[in-house]
Write a protein that holds these residues in place. Structure first.
Motif, PDB file in Angstrom:
ATOM      1  N   UNK A   1     -20.026  35.708   2.249  1.00  0.00           N
ATOM      2  CA  UNK A   1     -19.241  35.682   3.585  1.00  0.00           C
ATOM      3  C   UNK A   1     -18.415  37.320   3.663  1.00  0.00           C
ATOM      4  N   UNK A   2     -18.504  37.701   4.875  1.00  0.00           N
ATOM      5  CA  UNK A   2     -17.770  38.962   5.025  1.00  0.00           C
ATOM      6  C   UNK A   2     -16.452  38.910   4.971  1.00  0.00           C
TER       7      UNK A   2
ATOM      8  N   UNK B   1     -17.944  44.874   1.363  1.00  0.00           N
ATOM      9  CA  UNK B   1     -17.361  44.411   2.532  1.00  0.00           C
ATOM     10  C   UNK B   1     -17.460  42.842   2.594  1.00  0.00           C
ATOM     11  N   UNK B   2     -18.199  42.186   1.471  1.00  0.00           N
ATOM     12  CA  UNK B   2     -18.419  40.766   1.558  1.00  0.00           C
ATOM     13  C   UNK B   2     -17.999  40.071   0.109  1.00  0.00           C
ATOM     14  N   UNK B   3     -18.143  38.979   0.107  1.00  0.00           N
ATOM     15  CA  UNK B   3     -17.692  38.080  -1.173  1.00  0.00           C
ATOM     16  C   UNK B   3     -18.642  36.966  -1.246  1.00  0.00           C
TER      17      UNK B   3
ATOM     18  N   UNK C   1     -14.758  44.729  13.320  1.00  0.00           N
ATOM     19  CA  UNK C   1     -15.994  45.515  13.173  1.00  0.00           C
ATOM     20  C   UNK C   1     -17.305  44.583  13.661  1.00  0.00           C
ATOM     21  N   UNK C   2     -17.325  43.442  13.243  1.00  0.00           N
ATOM     22  CA  UNK C   2     -18.366  42.767  13.341  1.00  0.00           C
ATOM     23  C   UNK C   2     -18.380  42.190  15.025  1.00  0.00           C
ATOM     24  N   UNK C   3     -16.993  41.766  15.393  1.00  0.00           N
ATOM     25  CA  UNK C   3     -17.022  41.479  16.743  1.00  0.00           C
ATOM     26  C   UNK C   3     -17.215  42.542  17.713  1.00  0.00           C
TER      27      UNK C   3
ATOM     28  N   UNK D   1     -18.127  42.261  -9.612  1.00  0.00           N
ATOM     29  CA  UNK D   1     -18.758  43.250  -9.024  1.00  0.00           C
ATOM     30  C   UNK D   1     -18.700  43.537  -7.686  1.00  0.00           C
ATOM     31  N   UNK D   2     -18.406  42.335  -6.984  1.00  0.00           N
ATOM     32  CA  UNK D   2     -18.403  42.622  -5.355  1.00  0.00           C
ATOM     33  C   UNK D   2     -16.978  43.105  -5.066  1.00  0.00           C
ATOM     34  N   UNK D   3     -16.127  43.224  -5.810  1.00  0.00           N
ATOM     35  CA  UNK D   3     -14.894  43.840  -5.473  1.00  0.00           C
ATOM     36  C   UNK D   3     -15.133  45.302  -4.884  1.00  0.00           C
TER      37      UNK D   3
END
Length: 229
Positions: free
Chosen positions: A93-94, A80-82, A101-103, A75-77
């Motif tokens: 985790x992202x 941006x995270x898994x 982007x996070x940085x 469902x997480x496919x």
């Protein structure tokens, strides 16, 4: 007397309200969805990886944790995270694709090592990970140079290594081993997830004996810090 009665009634309600793991009153599809929600909510709320033993407390005894995780990940496919197996448990985790982007947002890579690691730090950490438990003298043999105590101190300060058992060699020096924090920082579930060193040994490309004899590429560690004694 009235206070005692109220306390008894309160205690009775607490005892009667037991957490329902099995959910036998629900249709199978609804029960499975509730289990999925419970697992994902628990992992989302946790600050540390959630173990299978923890998850078993919130689902039925005949429920497959692996199948639940598989369905949640499906469902997480596209998200941006898994849900990732790391350090003996599960956590959100992202995905690596969003690291830039996070940085940019935070000015640093969230979830990275607690200190900036130099190339020498990483090489020594890799050696410890593969050959643990290993002494500082053996590490020095690997690189052909005395390994700095400051380097070891940085890795310890970052929580990536810890003291292991004493070596049976003369003087019984302490050995070094990697930690759970090492697994967390590098996204590994267990040390078995390290690159297959045994395959390299079987192919004759690499061996602990050659490495500890200092048989490495010339100039490979020219920037290695050394102790000035």
């Amino acid at each position: 007397m009235a206070e005692t009665a109220r306390a008894r009634r309160g205690k009775g309600r607490s005892d009667d309200h037991l957490f329902d793991q099995e959910l036998d009153h629900l249709p199978p599809a609804v029960r499975w969805r509730e289990w999925m929600n419970r697992v994902e909510a628990t992992i989302f709320a946790a600050s540390e990886p959630v173990t299978r033993e923890m998850l078993a407390r919130i689902v039925g005894k005949n429920c497959s944790i692996d199948l639940l995780i598989d369905d949640i990940r499906e469902e997480l496919r596209g998200r941006p995270y898994d849900l990732v197996a790391v350090a003996g448990g599960f956590r959100h985790l992202t995905r690596p694709a969003y690291a830039d982007a996070i940085r940019s947002a935070f000015g640093t890579a969230v979830g990275g090592p607690a200190v900036d690691l130099t190339q020498s730090d990483v090489l020594v950490l890799m050696c410890i990970a593969f050959f643990q438990p290993i002494t500082r003298a053996e590490l020095s043999s690997f690189f052909g140079k005395e390994i700095s105590r400051d380097l070891i101190g940085r890795l310890r300060g970052a929580g990536l290594i810890a003291s292991g058992p004493r070596s049976p060699t003369p003087g019984a020096p302490y050995t070094y081993v990697t930690t759970k924090e090492f697994l967390l920082q590098f996204g590994l579930d267990t040390l078995r997830d390290l690159p297959d060193f045994e395959a390299l040994e079987d192919a004759g490309l690499l061996s602990k004996e050659k490495l500890l004899a200092g048989d490495i590429m010339p100039g490979f560690c020219d920037d290695m810090e050394v102790d000035v004694e």
